[in-house]
Each structure stands twice: as structure tokens, then as C-alpha cells.
Write an enzyme that holds these catalytic residues in place. Structure first.
Site, PDB file in Angstrom:
ATOM      1  N   HIS A  32       0.820  -1.216   0.000  1.00 40.54           N
ATOM      2  CA  HIS A  32       0.000   0.000   0.000  1.00 40.54           C
ATOM      3  C   HIS A  32       0.855   1.267   0.000  1.00 40.54           C
ATOM      4  O   HIS A  32       0.356   2.348   0.316  1.00 40.54           O
ATOM      5  CB  HIS A  32      -0.914   0.019   1.226  1.00 40.54           C
ATOM      6  CG  HIS A  32      -1.764  -1.185   1.388  1.00 40.54           C
ATOM      7  ND1 HIS A  32      -2.660  -1.585   0.423  1.00 40.54           N
ATOM      8  CD2 HIS A  32      -1.865  -2.098   2.390  1.00 40.54           C
ATOM      9  CE1 HIS A  32      -3.276  -2.695   0.835  1.00 40.54           C
ATOM     10  NE2 HIS A  32      -2.808  -3.029   2.020  1.00 40.54           N
ATOM     11  N   HIS A  80      -7.047  -4.575  -1.246  1.00 41.26           N
ATOM     12  CA  HIS A  80      -6.318  -5.819  -1.516  1.00 41.26           C
ATOM     13  C   HIS A  80      -6.937  -6.532  -2.718  1.00 41.26           C
ATOM     14  O   HIS A  80      -6.741  -7.720  -2.913  1.00 41.26           O
ATOM     15  CB  HIS A  80      -6.373  -6.751  -0.309  1.00 41.26           C
ATOM     16  CG  HIS A  80      -6.026  -6.092   0.980  1.00 41.26           C
ATOM     17  ND1 HIS A  80      -6.956  -5.493   1.788  1.00 41.26           N
ATOM     18  CD2 HIS A  80      -4.828  -5.907   1.578  1.00 41.26           C
ATOM     19  CE1 HIS A  80      -6.340  -4.971   2.849  1.00 41.26           C
ATOM     20  NE2 HIS A  80      -5.066  -5.205   2.749  1.00 41.26           N
TER      21      HIS A  80
END
Lengths: 328, 328
Positions: free
Chosen positions: A56, A215
Site C-alpha cells: 500500500h 487488496h
């Protein structure tokens, strides 16, 4: 799988070493990469510690520095860090004033940060972020997912911590910012987790995943690719309906790229989102556009809105000096 | 083609409006988007004006602000702006002290900036950047292409302009920075020009284009995908052999993403590039990692090295306040 890497096992370690090589004036690796910490600490200040699965970036390690986090614990890609990582971070940057954990609402993260909090010898409080309005629960979350709004919590609470506010007050502030913040995302392509070596999901050439998680978790539905205006209309509608802000409220808009989408498209989405806000009488008081809370190489973006007041605006505007956010 | 857009014809205009909506404290659109200018000018300062085809954001408009450019002229995607755009920018931000054009070495850009310089009523000088060592000439260039090193020229000359240096001195400085700067890129995927609607070139699942240009122009050769270390070794080797810096020289390293590559991979490449530098006795004195000179949604990156001295380091470190670069 096409990535700029050497081996799947060493991606995280090599990327962290690159981060330290470039930003050695701001941060340092602790315990061989178990956590990333500020180069210099402010004695007596409540320590802000975040973390979560990698993939991320720049979240969270890129937000370590004056005005935001004191430490970040990176797990393997899309995998929670272990409690000993958070404990090591507390031992390295925590103070008698305590440590505040900022945790995105995924079961693994919540459990592991909780275990670390129980083991810590100094006071620890925790904020759970759950700003994603797309789905009421998801693959790895009970309740809403924590996504790009986490950046806003980290920024505002980070600014308040620099002012010397106490642990309990910072926890309340973080929870208030989270309550005033909503996000939703859209994917035009899947991400590819290095260890899997193939895309997490498959979209046809004319499809998008509306409400996708960071995700690559499923969103609300898979639909035909729409125009930027239609996408902004749907995402901002979901966000603003849920946030139920009144006309005239000053708002912070974050247009966040997922890693595979260029700035030109993100600014175009900012323009589209602003039009939706204007249609509801909301002022774009502050804005941030860039790829800050990514999903590896996924194409797409998320929109986040925080309902501001004068005090939160001042915390947003306060100086910050990190690898990824810098102003003031 | 999967992009966050409304219509091919309005991409540039809507993206610029988004830029102004988010960064209205720093910049403003001039003549309905013919150029992007600083919100507030410094009277008497030499004006720095750049521009070129769009699709490379944040270059150049994202570098308009204190410490860098006074104005940027965006052309359509991968298309030179027209001379009347540069002339309008000179009329809006130019001063009696003159205007300095910073132009990447592509035939259309060079010709159009030259025409504008001839038409301008105030003094104009021009710097041509040509930092790409990959190929001696290319699709749209006679001689080397100007790529990510242009950012470094704009930053250092921008800092010197704030100090009040004169037009001739700024031109010499920019040429010196360009002479001390080399770049090379690699593509893992093609970009897709919106008006074309399909990828500019095709790479097999296991191929990369070594030495690619920022418009997807061919590089040195198409080869099998290699490791990050091998890619860094080849690109840094070409850069450093050409730059012929002596051991011990402090260097600035820019790891630049092309738009479709996430930060995690770019920092990993920074680590790999640093190792090559260390092997040649070169110090990583300054570093910058991010997607600053992009090629729409192309996956891949470029590496740029500038041989520093104390004076250039001070210009790099000087305060800058733009949409895309901010420090000091």
C-alpha cells in the site's frame, strides 16, 4: 508477472532499504526492518504507531516523520505485521506519555495490534479506521474496511500529537476524524500479489469493479466501464449519503490512485468529484491528489471525503515532513 | 482502453481544471488552459517557462510555483504546445528581466518554442534538455531526447532564479546542469495514447523495452525481462559511463516511475541503483523517488544521475513549493 524486483522473498526488505537510502534524513529502519521509525524523536510526546500489510506504499512508512507517525510496522505484502514488530516499535519510540496505534479494520491487523498492546509495558491506546462505505463487511474484515481515510486520521492526529495532546484526547480525536471520513474505490484492473504471480481477479476489457477493496477484495458489483463523471457520481453519492453532511460544510477531498493510474487521470477525477460536491452545496476546502494508499499495481482510484471544521482544518494544514507528504 | 476519463477530447482540459481546483493556492490556469501560471509572481525575477506534450504529469504544470517554474504550457497528449501558448505565457508572467524557456529536445517542441521566442517582445533565452543516453537520436528528436533530467534542470534553475540571477547566467546554469545529468528508462508495458485507443507498442509477457523513450519510442533493444539488479546495472552503467564521473563525486539519484509502477518497486530500484553507485565509489548525496515524468500509464521507470557540487546541491535543497515537489 512483470515487476521491477529481484526475488519474491526480498521485495519488502529491498524496498525498505531503498526508502532508508533516500530518506535517511527523516527515518531509519529498526530491528532490521521490523519497523520504520523517525530519525529523531520528540521526548515526552505520545508516539503514533501504525502498520499493516505492505503493498500500500507510501502508507504507512512513507508517513513517518514530524507531524505524522513515529513508527510504522510493515508486514509482508497484504499480510499483517506480527505483534513482536509493534512491540519492538513501542519499545523504540514509545514514551511514558504512551503510544497510540492506528489500525485499519482487518481482522489480522486488529488482532495483532491488540496482542502487542497487551504486552506493552507503557500505556497504549488504539484507533481502528473503517472509512470504506462500499461494503458492510469484506473478505478480511468484520465491519467496514479501513482504507485511504487512514491517511487523514494519521495526518490530523499526528499534528495534534506534536502539540502535546494526551493519549486519551488523541484517541478521541482520531475516532472523530474517522467518523467524519468516508471512502469508496473503483478498480479498472487487478493487482498482482508477487507471491501469487498472477492477477488476484480478472476483469474483462470493458469491466470495472465498483467498490473494490485495497487488496483487490470484491466491491459492490462488477459493471461495464463507465465515464469518469458517472464513476464520481456513484462513489461520491455513496460517500456523501452515508456521511450525511449538510450543505455548506467545508470538505477535504482525497483522490487516491491505486498504484497503476497516472496523475492526469486522478486530477480529472478530482474535477469530476468537485462537481458532485458543488451539486450538493459542499465546498472543496482542502484537496489532496496522488497515489498514497495503493494496492500494488492496481489501476483505479478511491475518493475520500472528510467533513471539516476549523480545528480539523488547522490540523490538516499543520506542518508535516515525511517521505510522502510534506508541507508547512 | 481503460482510463478514468469522460471523452478523449476533454481529458486535458478536465485534468487541468482538477489541478487548479486542488492547487488554487499555488497556480492558476491562464487563457482557458493555454498555460498554467503561478498564482503570485515575483516582480523583476526572470520568468521560467516550460511546457510540452501532456501525458507526462506532473511534468511540467506540477512544477509551477515558488522555486521552480513561473508557467508551463501543456500541449495535447504527446503533442507540442503551439507557439501562441508560449507567447501568451510570456505576456502573462514574463518580465523586463526576461524569460527562460526550458525545452525537452523533441523537434516539435524546439521549433514551437523557437517561434515563440522570436515573437516575444521581451528578452527570451532557451535551454534544451537532452539527458537520455539510451539512443543517439529517436522518433521525434535530432540528437538525444530530453527526459526526467528536465525536472532537475527546472528545480536548480528555478532556485537560482529566485535568488535574482540574470537571464544569461540562468541559461548557462541550466546548460551546466543538463551537461551533468544523464538518464535511461525501461518499459515493462506500453502506454496507451487516448486518441489511439490501443497500446503504442506490444511487449510479450516476458519482455521489456530497454532504453524506452517517454512517449513509448523504441529504446536500445527488446529483451527478456530481467531482475531489478540487472536492469539497474545496465541502466546505471550506461549513465555513469557516459557521464564519466570520478570516484567520490556526490550524486543526485532520481528514480522516476512512468505512471503504472508503484512506489514499492521504485524504492526497490533505488536500492539497486545505489548499489551500482557504491560499486563505482559514488556517494548518494541526494535522492528523489516517485512518478514525476510519466508516460501516461506505462509500467517501468527511468534512472537519472546528476553529478553535484556544493553550489548545485544548495540549489537542489533550496525551498520549493509546487503541486508535485515541496520542501524547505
Amino acid at each position: 508477472m512483470k515487476k521491477l524486483i529481484n526475488a519474491v522473498d526480498s521485495i519488502l526488505s529491498e524496498s525498505l532499504q531503498g526508502l532508508e537510502a533516500i530518506h535517511g534524513d527523516i527515518l531509519a529502519l529498526g530491528d532490521g526492518g521490523a519497523f520504520v521509525r523517525r530519525k529523531a524523536l520528540t521526548p515526552g510526546k505520545v508516539a503514533l504507531i501504525s502498520g499493516g500489510g505492505s503493498g500500500h506504499e507510501p502508507l504507512h512508512a512513507g508517513f513517518v516523520g514530524v507531524g505524522m507517525l513515529d513508527a510504522a510496522c510493515p508486514g509482508q505484502v497484504f499480510t499483517s505485521p506480527t505483534p513482536d514488530q509493534m512491540l519492538a516499535a513501542v519499545n523504540a519510540v514509545g514514551t511514558a506519555a504512551g503510544s497510540l496505534f492506528i489500525v485499519k479494520n482487518y481482522e489480522g491487523d486488529v488482532m495483532n495490534f491488540e496482542m502487542a498492546a497487551e504486552m506493552a509495558a507503557t500505556p497504549v491506546a488504539t484507533i481502528i479506521t473503517d472509512d470504506d462505505v462500499a461494503v458492510p463487511k469484506s473478505t478480511w474484515s468484520t465491519g467496514r474496511r479501513g482504507v485511504a481515510g487512514t491517511l487523514i486520521v494519521e495526518k490530523m492526529v499526528g499534528a495534534a500529537a506534536e502539540q502535546g495532546r494526551e493519549l486519551g484526547a488523541l484517541k478521541s480525536l482520531g475516532e472523530e476524524v474517522n467518523r467524519r471520513t468516508r471512502s469508496m474505490g473503483v478498480a479498472l484492473s487487478s493487482c498482482t500479489v508477487p507471491a501469487a504471480g498472477k492477477p488476484t481477479f480478472t476483469l474483462a476489457e470493458d469491466e470495472m469493479e465498483m467498490g473494490v477493496g485495497i487488496h483487490g477484495e470484491p466491491g459492490r458489483r462488477r459493471v461495464k466501464l463507465a465515464s469518469a463523471d458517472a464513476i464520481a457520481e456513484e462513489m461520491m453519492g455513496a460517500i456523501l449519503d452515508d456521511l450525511s453532511v449538510t450543505s455548506g460544510t467545508p470538505c477535504l477531498l482525497l483522490v487516491n490512485g491505486f498504484g497503476g493510474t497516472p496523475a492526469m487521470e486522478l486530477y480529472l477525477m478530482a474535477h469530476a468529484a468537485k462537481r458532485v460536491m458543488a451539486g450538493r452545496g459542499l465546498a472543496l476546502a482542502r484537496g489532496l491528489v496522488g497515489s498514497y494508499v495503493t494496492s500494488l499495481d492496481m489501476a483505479g482510484c478511491s475518493l475520500t471525503v472528510t467533513a471539516l471544521d476549523d480545528s480539523l482544518t488547522a490540523l490538516w494544514d499543520a506542518p508535516v515532513h515525511t517521505a510522502a507528504l510534506r508541507w508547512g
